[in-house]
Design a protein around this motif. Structure first.
Motif, PDB file in Angstrom:
ATOM      1  N   TYR A 502       0.976  -1.034   0.059  1.00 64.23           N
ATOM      2  CA  TYR A 502       0.010   0.061   0.075  1.00 64.23           C
ATOM      3  C   TYR A 502       0.777   1.211   0.124  1.00 64.23           C
ATOM      4  N   ASN A 506       1.917   2.961  -3.377  1.00 64.29           N
ATOM      5  CA  ASN A 506       1.340   4.131  -3.849  1.00 64.29           C
ATOM      6  C   ASN A 506       2.224   5.382  -4.041  1.00 64.29           C
ATOM      7  N   GLY A 624      -1.357   3.635  -7.268  1.00 69.73           N
ATOM      8  CA  GLY A 624      -2.293   2.653  -7.067  1.00 69.73           C
ATOM      9  C   GLY A 624      -3.803   3.389  -7.628  1.00 69.73           C
ATOM     10  N   GLU A 625      -3.827   4.653  -7.537  1.00 72.46           N
ATOM     11  CA  GLU A 625      -5.022   5.356  -8.167  1.00 72.46           C
ATOM     12  C   GLU A 625      -5.185   5.334  -9.374  1.00 72.46           C
ATOM     13  N   GLN A 632      -7.509  -0.164  -4.227  1.00 70.10           N
ATOM     14  CA  GLN A 632      -7.135   0.610  -3.300  1.00 70.10           C
ATOM     15  C   GLN A 632      -8.095   1.181  -2.339  1.00 70.10           C
TER      16      GLN A 632
END
Length: 650
Positions: A502, A506, A624-625, A632
């Protein structure tokens, strides 16, 4: 204006310069004008010059000088000399205040920058009133109250005027219409009090008309100053004024009357009696609760009667004025009452969510944190437990985070560890406040000692679930991992997933933070191993990524790219051209076709070519977006909902 008032000037200022020769007058005038232009011999309030002092003594001006002072010549003295000798004829020919100002402002010394214009205007007005004695109505003829400086100057000469009470009431009523809401109006009231104390006839008129002032909504603003002055004039206590006004008290004038009476009470016994009076008026419906609270705040009266009234009537109220009165009371109480009172009353107001209360509560919390930071953080937590991130008090939170960093860090961890979604949501807002330095979220291991390993993992889950701001998110996750010293295998896997899948996935800048942490020799074995493993994994990932060759079929066409850029640039040029056609241009347009510029400074013969400065700004969008936005958000929602009972560590 009050700082330059001197009504007790030497009588010689009003004798029209009798006995002074024209040659002496001209010599002094020329000397003073030249001296004022020189900026090396003044402190802004006075001139220092032995020669000037000797000149004034030799030419017959010694009556204007202050005895015993040989070098310092106050600007006030220079103003008096200039007005009574050089401007006397022009001033005496005036009829109104506005004509007087015009004469003074057209004089030669008025335009000298260093000369204090206020001294000159005040001396001129004082000279005029002492010599001509006009009625106040005639003197103020044509005055429109559209200039605060002129209004204050006019008020400052009220004590030496020939004003009568009836003229004053008309004048002050017009003034209140214009300036009644001005925070500086108390300076006008000061001049009124000086007038009352200087003139026994006027003080008697005010005492006879005290009930009229109390009942006039426009003139009530001067009532506290009037009562204070009359107390000095007649040597009376508050009982005298209460007995004089008690028959006039009603809901419309109760607050100004009791505020005026409270101002002249200077004993604890008097305060107790005063509270009984206002409580009686409240029970008789002559005094509103908000006014009772404001009076208790201003005069620092606190007891269980007022506590009972507030908690009984204010906890469930939506009356904004009542809540603001409690806020005002708390502001007055800070550092004057026991801390427990601030906390108990603070709970009443900090649990209110109305938009109009945000700024007053922000200011109140800042002041509470200055004297009692523990109570401030407790009140902040109570507010967040009820309202989450609604109407977040950003200013006070930023102040508290900078002033008491350790308490702020404890507050953050306590809220994260709580199983309260409102507290978690409040931290979403707190972590987004840009005025808080991200280093505040770099929390040392000592702060985590009181929390179990499962609680620390729970904190990490909530940070991932609720925090969107990159730097606070990075600092706190890294801090939580560094606090772990003897993890189980399950714990290692969970932290590894949060950090690698995570945080680093990101925000690739996290890798630089991890590398910097590895330079710290005090870092624990668990954190060192995890940071090294994550860095190694991503190094392999990036090496593999760079080794992939892009097939020609999926490479962009160079010709298409150039064509796209050409039309993009032309579109931009046309839009800027249209913008220039619709705005004023005050400068010359210069097309810069290079990365350098040339400048020629004064006293240089040629231009010097230097590189243009480079200004840049950047940010990091979560990877990740772009690639897996749904996944996410799924992770964040999962971690938001997870409870402590679901965390199992073998």
């Amino acid at each position: 204006m009050s700082e330059i008032i001197n009504y007790n000037l030497p009588h010689s200022i009003f004798n029209s310069g009798a006995g002074l020769s024209k040659d002496n007058v001209d010599e002094v005038c020329a000397f003073i004008s030249n001296l004022l232009i020189d900026e090396t011999n003044s402190n802004g309030l006075s001139l220092y010059d032995d020669e000037l002092h000797e000149l004034l003594t030799r030419t017959g001006f010694e009556s204007y000088l202050v005895a015993g002072i040989k070098k310092e010549i106050p600007f006030e003295t220079l103003s008096n000399i200039y007005v009574s000798v050089f401007l006397r004829n022009e001033i005496i020919s005036c009829n109104t205040f506005l004509e007087l100002l015009a004469v003074i402002r057209s004089s030669s010394v008025y335009n000298i920058k260093r000369f204090n214009h206020r001294y000159l205007e005040f001396s001129g007005a004082l000279y005029f009133l002492k010599n001509k004695r006009p009625s106040w109505s005639d003197f103020c003829s044509g005055f429109s109250f559209d200039n605060w400086h002129e209004f204050e100057l006019l008020a400052s000469i009220l004590p030496v005027s020939n004003c009568q009470y009836s003229e004053f009431i008309q004048w002050i009523t017009r003034a209140v219409d214009v300036y009644g809401e001005d925070l500086a109006f108390h300076r006008i009231v000061f001049h009124v009090t000086q007038w009352i104390q200087r003139d026994s006839a006027i003080s008697t008129d005010f005492l006879s008309n005290l009930h009229n002032i109390a009942n006039d909504p426009k003139v009530q603003i001067i009532l506290p100053g009037v009562v204070f002055s009359l107390r000095k004039c007649f040597d009376s206590d508050y009982h005298f004024f209460y007995n004089k006004l008690k028959s006039e008290i009603n809901v419309a004038n109760a607050y100004p009357i009791y505020f005026s009476i409270g101002n002249i009470i200077d004993s604890e016994k008097g305060k107790i009696e005063f509270f009984d009076l206002i409580l009686r008026e409240f029970n008789s419906d002559n005094l509103l609760l908000k006014d009772l609270i404001r009076l208790c705040g201003h005069f620092v009266i606190y007891n269980y009667d007022i506590f009972t009234l507030v908690t009984k009537n204010a906890l469930e109220t939506e009356d904004i004025q009542l809540i603001l009165a409690i806020v005002e009371m708390l502001q007055s109480w800070i550092n004057k009452v026991p801390k427990s009172w601030i906390r108990d009353f603070g709970i009443v107001v900090f649990t209110k969510s109305q938009d109009v209360l945000k700024d007053p509560l922000d200011a109140l919390l800042v002041n509470i944190s200055k004297s009692d930071p523990e109570t401030a953080f407790e009140l902040l937590e109570i507010r967040h437990m009820i309202m989450a991130d609604i109407n977040l008090l950003e200013m006070s939170i930023s102040f508290m985070a900078q002033k008491d960093v350790d308490l702020f860090r404890k507050h953050i961890l306590k809220c994260l560890n709580a199983e309260d979604i409102r507290l978690h949501r409040s931290l979403f807002g707190v972590s987004s406040i840009t005025n808080i330095n991200s280093d505040v979220y770099k929390i040392s291991t000592d702060f985590f000692v009181e929390y179990e390993l499962s609680s620390r993992l729970y904190m990490a889950y909530k940070v991932v679930g609720f925090w969107y701001s990159m730097e606070p998110l990075q600092q706190l996750i890294v801090s939580v991992i560094k606090s772990v010293s003897s993890p189980s295998k399950d714990l290692q896997e969970q932290f590894k997933f949060i950090l690698s899948e995570y945080l680093v996935y990101n925000y690739r800048s996290t890798l630089q933070i991890l590398k910097a942490e590895l330079q710290d020799s005090s870092i624990g074995d668990f954190a060192r191993t995890m940071f090294s493993d994550v860095i190694h994994e991503y190094d392999l990932y990036f090496n593999d990524l760079r080794s992939v060759e892009i097939d020609r079929e999926i490479r962009p066409s160079k010709q298409n790219v150039r064509l796209h850029n050409f039309y993009l640039q032309r579109s931009f040029s046309e839009s800027t051209k249209k913008t220039r056609e619709h705005i004023f241009e005050f400068g010359k347009r210069v097309v810069i076709n290079a990365n350098n510029w040339a400048i020629r400074r004064p006293n240089e013969l040629k231009h010097v070519v230097t590189p243009l400065s480079t200004i840049s700004a950047g940010g990091e969008f979560p990877s990740g977006e772009k690639l897996l936005p749904i996944y996410q958000e799924h992770l964040r929602l999962t971690y938001r909902k997870i409870s402590k009972s679901e965390i199992s560590i073998n």
